[in-house]
Design an enzyme around this catalytic site. Structure first.
Site, PDB file in Angstrom:
ATOM      1  N   HIS A  62      55.189  35.977 -43.882  1.00 18.20           N
ATOM      2  CA  HIS A  62      54.871  34.777 -43.101  1.00 18.20           C
ATOM      3  C   HIS A  62      53.385  34.459 -43.050  1.00 18.20           C
ATOM      4  O   HIS A  62      53.000  33.416 -42.540  1.00 18.20           O
ATOM      5  CB  HIS A  62      55.405  34.898 -41.669  1.00 18.20           C
ATOM      6  CG  HIS A  62      54.578  35.809 -40.810  1.00 18.20           C
ATOM      7  ND1 HIS A  62      54.647  37.167 -40.901  1.00 18.20           N
ATOM      8  CD2 HIS A  62      53.645  35.544 -39.876  1.00 18.20           C
ATOM      9  CE1 HIS A  62      53.792  37.717 -40.049  1.00 18.20           C
ATOM     10  NE2 HIS A  62      53.165  36.747 -39.416  1.00 18.20           N
TER      11      HIS A  62
HETATM   12  C1  UD1 Z   1      52.152  33.181 -35.392  1.00 20.23           C
HETATM   13  C2  UD1 Z   1      50.855  33.964 -35.245  1.00 20.23           C
HETATM   14  C3  UD1 Z   1      50.882  35.186 -36.142  1.00 20.23           C
HETATM   15  C4  UD1 Z   1      52.127  36.002 -35.911  1.00 20.23           C
HETATM   16  C5  UD1 Z   1      53.337  35.108 -36.108  1.00 20.23           C
HETATM   17  C6  UD1 Z   1      54.646  35.825 -35.921  1.00 20.23           C
HETATM   18  C7  UD1 Z   1      48.837  32.645 -34.731  1.00 20.23           C
HETATM   19  C8  UD1 Z   1      47.581  32.130 -35.294  1.00 20.23           C
HETATM   20  N1  UD1 Z   1      49.713  33.183 -35.630  1.00 20.23           N
HETATM   21  O1  UD1 Z   1      52.189  32.681 -36.726  1.00 20.23           O
HETATM   22  O2  UD1 Z   1      49.747  35.978 -35.876  1.00 20.23           O
HETATM   23  O3  UD1 Z   1      52.155  37.073 -36.820  1.00 20.23           O
HETATM   24  O4  UD1 Z   1      53.246  34.043 -35.155  1.00 20.23           O
HETATM   25  O5  UD1 Z   1      55.709  34.964 -36.158  1.00 20.23           O
HETATM   26  O6  UD1 Z   1      49.039  32.589 -33.554  1.00 20.23           O
HETATM   27  N2  UD1 Z   1      58.087  27.413 -36.062  1.00 20.23           N
HETATM   28  C9  UD1 Z   1      59.392  27.102 -35.821  1.00 20.23           C
HETATM   29  N3  UD1 Z   1      59.983  27.667 -34.723  1.00 20.23           N
HETATM   30  C10 UD1 Z   1      59.336  28.494 -33.892  1.00 20.23           C
HETATM   31  C11 UD1 Z   1      57.992  28.796 -34.147  1.00 20.23           C
HETATM   32  C12 UD1 Z   1      57.377  28.260 -35.246  1.00 20.23           C
HETATM   33  O7  UD1 Z   1      60.017  26.348 -36.553  1.00 20.23           O
HETATM   34  O8  UD1 Z   1      59.953  28.981 -32.918  1.00 20.23           O
HETATM   35  C13 UD1 Z   1      57.455  26.850 -37.263  1.00 20.23           C
HETATM   36  C14 UD1 Z   1      56.679  25.588 -36.962  1.00 20.23           C
HETATM   37  O9  UD1 Z   1      56.893  24.667 -37.977  1.00 20.23           O
HETATM   38  C15 UD1 Z   1      55.232  26.024 -37.000  1.00 20.23           C
HETATM   39  C16 UD1 Z   1      55.275  27.211 -37.970  1.00 20.23           C
HETATM   40  O10 UD1 Z   1      56.567  27.790 -37.809  1.00 20.23           O
HETATM   41  O11 UD1 Z   1      54.375  25.018 -37.408  1.00 20.23           O
HETATM   42  C17 UD1 Z   1      54.244  28.231 -37.691  1.00 20.23           C
HETATM   43  O12 UD1 Z   1      54.274  28.626 -36.297  1.00 20.23           O
HETATM   44  P1  UD1 Z   1      52.922  29.070 -35.548  1.00 20.23           P
HETATM   45  O13 UD1 Z   1      53.204  29.532 -34.182  1.00 20.23           O
HETATM   46  O14 UD1 Z   1      51.886  28.033 -35.722  1.00 20.23           O
HETATM   47  O15 UD1 Z   1      52.401  30.298 -36.388  1.00 20.23           O
HETATM   48  P2  UD1 Z   1      53.167  31.482 -37.114  1.00 20.23           P
HETATM   49  O16 UD1 Z   1      53.042  31.266 -38.572  1.00 20.23           O
HETATM   50  O17 UD1 Z   1      54.529  31.740 -36.553  1.00 20.23           O
END
Ligand code: UD1
Length: 378
Positions: free
Chosen positions: A205
């Site tokens: 991820h």
């Molecule tokens: C975040 C953390 C990372 C952690 C990871 C675990 C930061 C900078 N990054 O990254 O350190 O290892 O979480 O998962 O805080 N999304 C969904 N559903 C959800 C959550 C996210 O669809 O419940 C999608 C969204 O499109 C979003 C993307 O995943 O834009 C990324 O989510 P985000 O929270 O921005 O960062 P992660 O890549 O999950």
């Protein structure tokens, strides 16, 4: 002593769970739980609360997704009135996600003490958003709880006063220890038609891996070989799912019949899969630690790790994203037992130590000027 505990993203939930339980032994502590809503899908959030017995959050900020600036700013805007209203003595943050730095910064500027659980870890790679979050959070924390020796060394080198730093072990390990037996009893292997010790688990991820078509292609080149010998189960993170859909490397995936893409798993099913795996391939931080505890060989698909104890003591190898290096690591992992021991204090009692320290804090009058907290000012 009122402690506002912050969680927001999936890797935070297994860290706050043992803390919320450990506070019960300390009547002086009045905990509140704030969920920022950074992760919001049921299988990225609610399932973890249910399985780990985490109390319902007192407040959910429901910030959702966004750019780093938008997400961090939105968390700060919504957290500030919560601090103003609840007037905590301590805001406790865990890990290194955007929710961690956002809430630490709000608390610090409002004169509230900040406690950081999992302080001191450094990848020395500032292209990782988490590295920036870690350094900034540590720089403004009054209490720094450290999981491994490298964290102690890093904080000493950065000049953090020793009296603020506590080597307590690893709260994520507390959760693993508490749930391992239950997880082993789950049906996850049968549901995926897997045999114990004859499959690999893959997670990806990190933006540096999944946001680049060239890197993903290299990773899949190595995986093509591995899945030819061992079924590979791949719970796909939402970010990775978006990228796979956008880049459509489907042609490359379609002929890998032993690479099984599945939905993100709950805590217990995922732990069940990890515990009986022959091998794990990952770019996650937490999974490097979980595999070390489970003595399962781990190949970390990154050039660096902020958790070096998992390599020096544990079962982890850093192999990057070059297919030849990944396959060399794979051969080493498959060739026999690698030496592996648990790092010191990864014993299931880290949260007890943290709660005990918090319950007595502040226990000395000499907090440097500018670091006074609300409870001292009162
Ligand atoms: C975040 C953390 C990372 C952690 C990871 C675990 C930061 C900078 N990054 O990254 O350190 O290892 O979480 O998962 O805080 N999304 C969904 N559903 C959800 C959550 C996210 O669809 O419940 C999608 C969204 O499109 C979003 C993307 O995943 O834009 C990324 O989510 P985000 O929270 O921005 O960062 P992660 O890549 O999950």
């Amino acid at each position: 002593m009122r402690i506002v505990n912050v969680c927001g993203a999936r890797p935070n939930f297994m860290k706050v769970a043992p803390l919320m339980a450990a506070y019960r032994a300390h009547p002086r502590i009045e905990p509140l739980l704030v969920h920022t809503g950074q992760h919001y899908d049921a299988n990225m959030s609610r399932l973890f609360f249910d399985e780990l017995g985490i109390p319902r959050p007192d407040v959910n900020l429901e910030v959702g997704s966004g750019s780093h600036a938008a997400q961090t700013a939105e968390i700060m805007k919504r957290f500030e009135p919560v601090v103003a209203e609840s007037r905590p003595d301590v805001v406790l943050v865990v890990g290194d996600v955007n929710s961690t730095i956002a809430c630490a910064l709000v608390a610090r500027k409002m004169g509230v003490a900040v406690a950081h659980v999992e302080a001191g870890l450094r990848s020395f790679d500032e292209t990782m958003p988490e590295e920036i979050n870690r350094k900034l959070t540590d720089a403004i924390s009054h209490l720094l709880f450290v999981t491994e020796q490298s964290g102690m060394d890093n904080l000493a080198r950065e000049g953090v006063p020793a009296e603020r730093v506590h080597f307590v072990g690893n709260v994520m390990v507390d959760t693993l220890v508490r749930h391992l037996e239950q997880a082993r009893g789950r049906d996850a292997l049968r549901q995926l038609d897997l045999e114990p010790n004859h499959y690999a688990v893959l997670t990806l991820h990190r933006p540096s891996n999944v946001d680049s078509a060239a890197t993903l292609t290299r990773l899949f080149d190595a995986l093509r070989v591995i899945q030819g010998e061992l079924p590979v189960v791949f719970p796909v993170h939402p970010r990775t799912r978006h990228q796979l859909d956008a880049m459509k490397p489907a042609g490359r995936l379609a002929d890998m019949r032993n690479l099984r893409l599945v939905e993100p798993q709950g805590y217990l099913d995922f732990l069940c899969l990890l515990a009986s795996a022959r091998l794990v391939l990952t770019d996650s931080g937490g999974i490097q630690e979980e595999t070390t505890c489970l003595r399962v060989p781990c190949l970390t698909l990154r050039e660096n790790t902020e958790r070096p104890a998992t390599c020096s003591l544990g079962s982890n190898q850093l192999v990057g994203t070059d297919p030849d290096r990944i396959l060399a690591g794979y051969e080493r992992a498959m060739s026999g037992a690698l030496p592996c021991q648990r790092p010191p204090l990864w014993d299931g009692h880290a949260a007890d130590r943290i709660a005990a320290i918090l319950s007595k804090w502040p226990d000395r009058p000499a907090v440097p000027a500018g670091l006074q907290t609300r409870s001292e000012v009162r």
